[in-house]
Design an enzyme around this catalytic site. Structure first.
Site, PDB file in Angstrom:
ATOM      1  N   ASN A 279     -31.511  -6.412  -4.655  1.00  0.00           N
ATOM      2  CA  ASN A 279     -30.119  -5.962  -4.751  1.00  0.00           C
ATOM      3  C   ASN A 279     -29.185  -6.865  -3.952  1.00  0.00           C
ATOM      4  O   ASN A 279     -29.480  -7.209  -2.808  1.00  0.00           O
ATOM      5  CB  ASN A 279     -30.002  -4.542  -4.189  1.00  0.00           C
ATOM      6  CG  ASN A 279     -31.072  -3.627  -4.712  1.00  0.00           C
ATOM      7  OD1 ASN A 279     -31.174  -3.426  -5.907  1.00  0.00           O
ATOM      8  ND2 ASN A 279     -31.909  -3.131  -3.823  1.00  0.00           N
ATOM      9  N   GLU A 312     -37.129 -12.648  -2.532  1.00  0.00           N
ATOM     10  CA  GLU A 312     -35.935 -11.817  -2.767  1.00  0.00           C
ATOM     11  C   GLU A 312     -34.661 -12.558  -2.387  1.00  0.00           C
ATOM     12  O   GLU A 312     -33.629 -12.406  -3.034  1.00  0.00           O
ATOM     13  CB  GLU A 312     -36.032 -10.495  -1.993  1.00  0.00           C
ATOM     14  CG  GLU A 312     -37.266  -9.643  -2.325  1.00  0.00           C
ATOM     15  CD  GLU A 312     -37.540  -9.475  -3.813  1.00  0.00           C
ATOM     16  OE1 GLU A 312     -36.591  -9.499  -4.615  1.00  0.00           O
ATOM     17  OE2 GLU A 312     -38.737  -9.329  -4.169  1.00  0.00           O
TER      18      GLU A 312
END
Ligand code: BES
Ligand code: ZN
Length: 877
Positions: A279, A312
């Protein structure tokens, strides 16, 4: 009415006559009742005349009376005629009484939903706070679950800006993608507003609400980076914080664009379906993928955390700033993030030889892609419910491997320059695979698109057969399939080879089925030095293909391994190719075993780790294939692995390398699994000391699981002490990595009723749903019990583990243990009326794995020299 909606149903994508530009989202979760309510005001742009608005929503109650469209154009008022929820397509169809005016409008919708237990959408995760079990509220939207939290255009190409406001209990930490812009206290609640985000896709929106502590640092250019952990555990976040700060700095240089947001938060979530989620500005992790405890974690835990964080954070550029245009191009996200994570980890921890370890990725990509049930890297997606299933070894491992192939073909500098201009060109927008090829083509002047399309648009990969005739090399490509069936792919293959020395090398492109290469210039020294001649194709395994050598060339390579002439990567590649070719019955088991013998002097982790996995794969198969020879084969494998294991011993040596620490664990575990009595006994001895004194140094975290598995192997119904002690350790463990070590060993027991007990334990409240798959580590001895158990509990399991990755794990772990054609029929029969899109692909692939093994067994049974070779190898001093 329904007829008018018909063209919106069953479509892969939303119509694009109206597109969102801005979302104003308000959410108010009730953490005790596990409910939430909210509203969203979406600024939309109507691009074509329409009476309809079609957007995504799922598992939400939308209040029809609240839906309101405000247009800026001065027209007669437009009213809503109907709202329809199409459940199977997860869409909301709004019909108005007249055409909507072109240009901007505001669409407002109020809604409510449940904080679910499915680890997707807006969900609750349980944790302990001040001695009580309470809930936190968390989001996980990728791939298609933002629609479970608020109505939206839930596709990656509909980028918009997000302004989020939350109303939450005032004592809680509430995080979202952007920094807090304003916080207003009203009684026990607070209203928290966040800065508006840049243009981004819905699947990257995130919210986390709960009790947390944090530690923080800053990058040299002032980005605030925080790691949020459970209260009192921030020490465990230090390692990840350090890796994050270093990676951000590195990516900024590599992509030539600074990190685009003012802050980055990373949070450990106790219930989390995947490993981690990128995210934008608020990366979420399962605990064991983020937290590292100097006392309780192992070297492999350390490496996993580093790779996960680096992966990530790479997405913050590759994925978040530049996003795939549609899920067909998912591999652009995942393949690239995986590849880039190795680049970062290599720079931060050069002593880990992480690029050599990368070959594990290539190998698992190749294993899956050798099945007919594989798929091309670029895969057509016809419905949202197909998306989750492609987060697999093709998108990740094959994706990353073909990037490595291209990187090595074009050269590091050219590749980096092109990537930087690609990121710049598509920042805050979307890109397709071909957009990347175009940029690379321009930078390099090479025909990148043609070359790469052969790897991304067709499934599978080739095996190159090589033969040498005087000074001519004859090469021929054929699609490689594990079950030996024929297929007709051809690839544009960047071939590399070297001859008796790494200085003596050649590069070329194979564009046809077969070719003859003149290698006169390379083999000048063949004559007279016959015994030291070797030729290796696919130098350092940068190509995504396998090689099958003729007997003479294979013998040369065996010599080169024994004489230590080859790079680690090439030594790995040779044994990996040979073992895959053996499974496909293109190399006999006797030759594979003789080749393994050539590795008996090896001491490097990266190579031995592959020798270990090949050995265990053989050991698992021979019980079924040749029970008479299986003990002798295992004896040989034990001998092979015992020498390096004895060199390392059980106790950590002062100052030993990261790789030796990991190697010790792998070798000892392999010896236990192969049934080596002394290793099993020593494991049990150490376990008992540890049981009485948890601070004892005899069982450091790195080798703890070895002892656990040894204990389980000797556990019987009349003496369940070991099993019960392990459950006790599990219950007392406060750390996910330790719990997972125990879970991963419980089913390694020859006793069927204990296996059943261990499996039933996975269904209790004591095991988080996210962790159950670790406990499916069943051996051949337990496979029948496990299959019966799976059938018996299928209804409950399929309702409880809804996410693709988790339900697929149940199927893969259990189905793939079998090795017979009868079992395939039985399993197919059972799933005939039970199959769902979420795990259909996994089931087919697992069944094909079973078929491959059954076929391999037939091949092994017809290997006439096996008995003799095994006697020789097992008897050799
Ligand atoms: N984008 C994925 C998370 C994800 C996976 C979302 C599957 C939806 C479905 C994330 O970047 C990722 O790849 N996570 C990996 C870990 C990583 C180190 C390879 C994971 O979750 O296993
Ligand atoms: Zn990823």
């Amino acid at each position: 009415m329904a007829e008018e909606h018909i063209n919106f149903r069953g479509q892969p994508r939303l119509p694009n006559f109206a597109v969102p530009r801005h979302y104003d989202i308000f959410l108010m979760p009730d953490l005790s009742a596990c409910l939430f309510s909210g509203s969203v005001t979406i600024t939309i742009d109507i691009l074509l005349p329409t009476r309809f608005l079609v957007l995504n929503a799922a598992d939400l109650s939308t209040d029809a009376a609240s839906i309101c469209l405000t247009t800026t154009a001065i027209t007669d008022s437009i009213s809503l005629v109907s709202t329809e929820v199409v459940e199977e397509d997860e869409i909301l169809v709004l019909q108005f009484d007249s055409d909507l005016p072109l240009g901007q409008s505001l669409l407002r919708i109020a809604f409510s939903g449940t904080l679910n237990d499915e680890m997707r959408g807006f969900y609750r995760s349980k944790y302990e706070y001040k001695g009580e079990e309470i809930n936190m509220a968390v989001t996980q939207f990728e791939s298609v679950d933002a629609r479970r939290c608020f109505p939206c255009w839930d596709e990656p190409a509909f980028k918009a800006k997000f302004k989020i406001t939350l109303e939450v209990p005032s004592e809680l930490v509430a995080l979202s993608n952007m920094p807090i812009s304003e916080e207003k206290l009203n009684g026990d609640l607070k209203t928290v507003s966040y800065d508006e985000s840049p243009l981004m896709s819905t699947y990257l929106v995130a919210i986390v609400i709960g009790h947390f502590d944090y530690i923080q640092g800053h990058t040299p250019d002032g980005v605030q980076v925080r790691v949020y952990t459970q209260v009192g555990k921030t020490d465990q976040g230090k390692f990840a914080l350090d890796v994050a700060l270093k990676s951000l700095n590195l990516y900024k240089d590599y992509f030539a664009v600074p990190y685009p947001l003012p802050k980055l938060d990373m949070v450990a979530i106790p219930d989390f379906a995947g490993g981690a989620m990128e995210n934008y500005g608020l990366v979420t992790y399962r605990e064991l993928a983020l937290l590292f405890d100097e006392q309780l974690s192992s070297a492999i835990n350390r490496q996993d955390v580093a790779i996960t964080v680096a992966h990530e954070l790479a997405h913050q550029w590759f994925g978040n700033l530049v996003t795939m245009e549609w899920w067909t191009h998912l591999w652009l996200n995942e393949g690239f993030a995986s590849w880039v994570s190795y680049l970062a980890v290599d720079a931060i921890f050069p002593e880990w030889k992480i690029w050599t370890q990368f070959l594990d990725e290539t190998s698992s990509g190749m294993t899956l892609d050798a099945l007919s049930e594989s798929h091309p890297i670029e895969v057509e997606i016809k419905h949202a419910n197909e998306v989750d299933a492609i987060f697999d070894s093709i998108s990740y491992e094959k994706g990353a491997s073909v990037i490595r192939m291209l990187h090595s073909y074009l050269g590091a500098d050219c590749f980096q320059k092109a990537l930087a201009s690609y990121i710049k060109k598509y920042a805050y927008a979307n890109a397709k695979t071909e957009d990347l090829w175009a940029v690379l083509e321009e930078e390099s002047g090479e025909p990148v698109k043609d070359l790469m399309s052969s790897w991304t648009k067709q499934q599978g990969y080739p095996v190159i057969f090589v033969k040498m005739n005087s000074n001519k090399l004859h090469v021929c490509q054929e699609q490689f399939l594990s079950d030996c069936s024929s297929a007709f792919g051809t690839w544009i293959v960047p071939l590399t080879l070297c001859c008796s020395s790494y200085e003596n090398s050649k590069k070329l492109i194979l564009t046809s089925k077969s070719d003859e290469l003149d290698i006169d210039d390379l083999i000048i020294n063949k004559k007279g030095k016959q015994e030291t001649f070797w030729l290796k194709l696919n130098t350092n395994q940068t190509g995504f293909y396998r090689v099958k050598y003729d007997d003479e060339l294979a013998a040369g390579l065996k010599y080169a391994i024994q004489a230590d002439k080859l790079s680690l990567m090439d030594k790995i590649g040779i044994i990996d190719d040979a073992s895959a070719l053996c499974v496909a019955c293109k190399v006999t088991l006797s030759s594979l075993l003789s080749l393994l013998d050539a590795y008996s002097m090896e001491s490097d982790y990266t190579v031995l780790s592959r020798v270990v996995s090949v050995s265990l794969e053989i050991a698992n198969m021979v019980d079924d294939a040749t029970p008479d020879l299986s003990d002798k084969i295992k004896l040989f494998l034990i001998k092979l692995l015992k020498t390096p294991a004895e060199k390392l011993g059980w106790d950590v040596k002062e100052g030993e390398s990261h790789l030796d620490t990991m190697l010790r664990a792998e070798l000892l575990m392999a010896l236990v699994r192969l049934g080596h009595i002394n290793t099993v006994k020593e494991g049990i001895r150490r376990f008992h000391i540890f049981l009485n004194d948890r601070n004892s140094s005899v069982l450091p975290p790195d080798i703890r699981k070895v002892a656990y598995v040894a204990v389980m192997q000797k556990c019987t119904l009349s003496d369940k002490y070991g099993y019960e002690s392990l459950l006790k350790i599990y219950r007392e463990a406060d750390q996910s990595q330790e719990k997972v070590r125990v879970l991963g060993s419980l089913a390694s027991c020859p006793d069927k009723s204990i296996v059943l007990d261990a499996l039933n334990f996975l269904l209790t409240d004591e095991v988080r749903n996210q962790d159950a798959f670790h406990g499916l580590n069943v051996t051949n001895q337990g496979r029948k019990t496990a299959w019966e158990w799976l059938k018996e509990n299928w209804e409950y399991i399929s309702k409880t583990w809804v996410s693709t990755s988790l339900i697929s794990d149940f199927i893969n772990s259990i189905v793939s243990l079998f090795a017979s054609y009868e079992k395939i029929r039985e399993i197919e029969e059972f799933f005939k009326n039970r199959v769902k899109p979420t795990f259909e692909r996994a089931l087919k692939q697992s069944l094909e794995t079973v078929k491959t093994k059954a076929h391999w067994i037939e091949g092994v049974r017809s290997d006439e020299s096996l008995a003799e070779v095994v006697s020789y190898l097992a008897g050799k001093a």
